[in-house]
Design a protein around this motif. Structure first.
Motif, PDB file in Angstrom:
ATOM      1  N   HIS A 149     -10.068  13.596 -26.365  1.00  0.00           N
ATOM      2  CA  HIS A 149      -9.164  13.010 -25.372  1.00  0.00           C
ATOM      3  C   HIS A 149      -8.275  14.048 -24.698  1.00  0.00           C
ATOM      4  CE1 HIS A 149      -9.771   9.602 -28.317  1.00  0.00           C
ATOM      5  NE2 HIS A 149     -10.296   9.150 -27.190  1.00  0.00           N
ATOM      6  N   TYR A 150      -8.129  15.187 -25.303  1.00  0.00           N
ATOM      7  CA  TYR A 150      -7.267  16.222 -24.727  1.00  0.00           C
ATOM      8  C   TYR A 150      -7.681  17.590 -25.242  1.00  0.00           C
ATOM      9  CZ  TYR A 150      -4.773  16.621 -29.179  1.00  0.00           C
ATOM     10  OH  TYR A 150      -4.453  16.838 -30.495  1.00  0.00           O
ATOM     11  N   GLU A 192     -20.904  18.916 -19.109  1.00  0.00           N
ATOM     12  CA  GLU A 192     -21.278  17.735 -19.910  1.00  0.00           C
ATOM     13  C   GLU A 192     -20.135  17.317 -20.840  1.00  0.00           C
ATOM     14  OE1 GLU A 192     -23.372  14.515 -21.101  1.00  0.00           O
ATOM     15  OE2 GLU A 192     -23.890  15.869 -19.454  1.00  0.00           O
ATOM     16  N   LYS A 193     -19.535  18.291 -21.522  1.00  0.00           N
ATOM     17  CA  LYS A 193     -18.403  17.995 -22.399  1.00  0.00           C
ATOM     18  C   LYS A 193     -17.242  17.434 -21.598  1.00  0.00           C
ATOM     19  CE  LYS A 193     -15.804  18.243 -26.145  1.00  0.00           C
ATOM     20  NZ  LYS A 193     -15.927  17.291 -27.235  1.00  0.00           N
ATOM     21  N   TRP A 194     -16.980  17.994 -20.427  1.00  0.00           N
ATOM     22  CA  TRP A 194     -15.881  17.520 -19.580  1.00  0.00           C
ATOM     23  C   TRP A 194     -16.120  16.057 -19.188  1.00  0.00           C
ATOM     24  CZ3 TRP A 194     -11.383  19.884 -18.777  1.00  0.00           C
ATOM     25  CH2 TRP A 194     -10.523  19.342 -17.820  1.00  0.00           C
ATOM     26  N   LYS A 195     -17.362  15.718 -18.837  1.00  0.00           N
ATOM     27  CA  LYS A 195     -17.694  14.334 -18.485  1.00  0.00           C
ATOM     28  C   LYS A 195     -17.492  13.406 -19.681  1.00  0.00           C
ATOM     29  CE  LYS A 195     -21.037  15.321 -14.839  1.00  0.00           C
ATOM     30  NZ  LYS A 195     -22.445  15.213 -14.434  1.00  0.00           N
ATOM     31  N   LYS A 196     -17.935  13.835 -20.873  1.00  0.00           N
ATOM     32  CA  LYS A 196     -17.755  13.014 -22.076  1.00  0.00           C
ATOM     33  C   LYS A 196     -16.280  12.806 -22.382  1.00  0.00           C
ATOM     34  CE  LYS A 196     -22.103  14.090 -24.372  1.00  0.00           C
ATOM     35  NZ  LYS A 196     -22.745  14.702 -25.542  1.00  0.00           N
ATOM     36  N   MET A 197     -15.489  13.863 -22.221  1.00  0.00           N
ATOM     37  CA  MET A 197     -14.050  13.737 -22.462  1.00  0.00           C
ATOM     38  C   MET A 197     -13.412  12.796 -21.440  1.00  0.00           C
ATOM     39  SD  MET A 197     -12.943  17.631 -23.495  1.00  0.00           S
ATOM     40  CE  MET A 197     -11.218  17.210 -23.758  1.00  0.00           C
ATOM     41  N   SER A 198     -13.835  12.888 -20.200  1.00  0.00           N
ATOM     42  CA  SER A 198     -13.294  12.015 -19.155  1.00  0.00           C
ATOM     43  C   SER A 198     -13.594  10.553 -19.461  1.00  0.00           C
ATOM     44  CB  SER A 198     -13.867  12.390 -17.791  1.00  0.00           C
ATOM     45  OG  SER A 198     -13.427  13.668 -17.405  1.00  0.00           O
ATOM     46  N   VAL A 199     -14.824  10.279 -19.874  1.00  0.00           N
ATOM     47  CA  VAL A 199     -15.198   8.902 -20.234  1.00  0.00           C
ATOM     48  C   VAL A 199     -14.384   8.439 -21.437  1.00  0.00           C
ATOM     49  CG1 VAL A 199     -17.077   7.471 -21.153  1.00  0.00           C
ATOM     50  CG2 VAL A 199     -17.499   9.004 -19.225  1.00  0.00           C
ATOM     51  N   ALA A 200     -14.272   9.296 -22.452  1.00  0.00           N
ATOM     52  CA  ALA A 200     -13.507   8.941 -23.650  1.00  0.00           C
ATOM     53  C   ALA A 200     -12.050   8.647 -23.305  1.00  0.00           C
ATOM     54  CB  ALA A 200     -13.596  10.062 -24.687  1.00  0.00           C
ATOM     55  N   TYR A 223       1.099   4.978 -29.898  1.00  0.00           N
ATOM     56  CA  TYR A 223      -0.092   4.157 -29.835  1.00  0.00           C
ATOM     57  C   TYR A 223      -0.721   4.051 -31.219  1.00  0.00           C
ATOM     58  CZ  TYR A 223       0.439   4.694 -24.825  1.00  0.00           C
ATOM     59  OH  TYR A 223       0.915   4.667 -23.554  1.00  0.00           O
ATOM     60  N   SER A 224      -1.272   2.892 -31.510  1.00  0.00           N
ATOM     61  CA  SER A 224      -1.867   2.716 -32.833  1.00  0.00           C
ATOM     62  C   SER A 224      -3.193   3.456 -32.967  1.00  0.00           C
ATOM     63  CB  SER A 224      -2.066   1.232 -33.134  1.00  0.00           C
ATOM     64  OG  SER A 224      -2.985   0.649 -32.238  1.00  0.00           O
ATOM     65  N   GLU A 225      -3.856   3.734 -31.854  1.00  0.00           N
ATOM     66  CA  GLU A 225      -5.092   4.528 -31.876  1.00  0.00           C
ATOM     67  C   GLU A 225      -4.750   5.931 -31.377  1.00  0.00           C
ATOM     68  OE1 GLU A 225      -9.425   4.866 -29.681  1.00  0.00           O
ATOM     69  OE2 GLU A 225      -8.348   2.978 -29.524  1.00  0.00           O
ATOM     70  N   PRO A 226      -4.736   6.910 -32.262  1.00  0.00           N
ATOM     71  CA  PRO A 226      -4.322   8.259 -31.840  1.00  0.00           C
ATOM     72  C   PRO A 226      -5.345   8.942 -30.939  1.00  0.00           C
ATOM     73  CG  PRO A 226      -5.119   8.301 -34.088  1.00  0.00           C
ATOM     74  CD  PRO A 226      -5.124   6.852 -33.664  1.00  0.00           C
ATOM     75  N   TRP A 227      -4.848   9.878 -30.159  1.00  0.00           N
ATOM     76  CA  TRP A 227      -5.721  10.736 -29.372  1.00  0.00           C
ATOM     77  C   TRP A 227      -6.402  11.714 -30.314  1.00  0.00           C
ATOM     78  CZ3 TRP A 227      -1.979  12.436 -24.914  1.00  0.00           C
ATOM     79  CH2 TRP A 227      -1.757  11.361 -24.067  1.00  0.00           C
ATOM     80  N   ILE A 228      -7.573  12.176 -29.926  1.00  0.00           N
ATOM     81  CA  ILE A 228      -8.323  13.134 -30.725  1.00  0.00           C
ATOM     82  C   ILE A 228      -8.496  14.409 -29.908  1.00  0.00           C
ATOM     83  CG2 ILE A 228     -10.513  13.587 -31.898  1.00  0.00           C
ATOM     84  CD1 ILE A 228     -10.803  10.477 -32.091  1.00  0.00           C
ATOM     85  N   ARG A 247     -10.837   7.564 -20.357  1.00  0.00           N
ATOM     86  CA  ARG A 247     -10.759   6.276 -19.640  1.00  0.00           C
ATOM     87  C   ARG A 247     -10.926   5.107 -20.599  1.00  0.00           C
ATOM     88  NH1 ARG A 247     -13.582   9.223 -15.809  1.00  0.00           N
ATOM     89  NH2 ARG A 247     -15.579   8.381 -16.472  1.00  0.00           N
ATOM     90  N   GLU A 248     -11.856   5.230 -21.534  1.00  0.00           N
ATOM     91  CA  GLU A 248     -12.070   4.152 -22.503  1.00  0.00           C
ATOM     92  C   GLU A 248     -10.835   3.972 -23.388  1.00  0.00           C
ATOM     93  OE1 GLU A 248     -15.670   5.389 -24.420  1.00  0.00           O
ATOM     94  OE2 GLU A 248     -16.931   4.465 -22.865  1.00  0.00           O
ATOM     95  N   TRP A 249     -10.258   5.095 -23.839  1.00  0.00           N
ATOM     96  CA  TRP A 249      -9.040   5.016 -24.642  1.00  0.00           C
ATOM     97  C   TRP A 249      -7.933   4.332 -23.848  1.00  0.00           C
ATOM     98  CZ3 TRP A 249      -3.981   6.122 -24.315  1.00  0.00           C
ATOM     99  CH2 TRP A 249      -3.237   6.076 -25.495  1.00  0.00           C
ATOM    100  N   PHE A 250      -7.751   4.744 -22.590  1.00  0.00           N
ATOM    101  CA  PHE A 250      -6.719   4.147 -21.746  1.00  0.00           C
ATOM    102  C   PHE A 250      -6.941   2.639 -21.618  1.00  0.00           C
ATOM    103  CE2 PHE A 250      -5.234   2.447 -17.760  1.00  0.00           C
ATOM    104  CZ  PHE A 250      -3.903   2.846 -17.750  1.00  0.00           C
ATOM    105  N   ASN A 251      -8.165   2.238 -21.341  1.00  0.00           N
ATOM    106  CA  ASN A 251      -8.453   0.810 -21.181  1.00  0.00           C
ATOM    107  C   ASN A 251      -8.167   0.031 -22.463  1.00  0.00           C
ATOM    108  OD1 ASN A 251      -9.180   1.023 -18.484  1.00  0.00           O
ATOM    109  ND2 ASN A 251     -11.323   1.391 -18.961  1.00  0.00           N
TER     110      ASN A 251
END
Length: 67
Positions: free
Chosen positions: A10-11, A30-38, A1-6, A40-44
């Motif tokens: 993201h993981y 809170e961190k888990w929720k932020k990571m989950s959102v990040a 992927y051209s946008e790497p995971w962080i 999903r956004e990366w996937f989209n």
């Protein structure tokens, strides 16, 4: 992927499966929720059908000077 995971966005990284429960327990809700959102956004943006197509088209335009 051209946008790497962080890492830690993201993981999470572990050295072996035994570390997974402790690593997960150390992440706040809170961190888990932020990571989950990040994630999903990366996937989209990168891995969904539309996101993958859009990224491919933008890279073609960027590297081949296509309008």
């Amino acid at each position: 992927y051209s946008e790497p995971w962080i890492e830690n966005t993201h993981y999470i990284r572990v050295n072996n499966a035994r570390e997974i429960p402790e690593k997960i327990a150390s992440i706040s809700r809170e961190k888990w929720k932020k990571m989950s959102v990040a994630c999903r956004e990366w996937f989209n943006r990168n891995a969904s059908t539309k996101g993958s197509f859009d990224v491919t088209m933008s890279l073609i335009k960027k590297y081949y000077n296509v309008s």
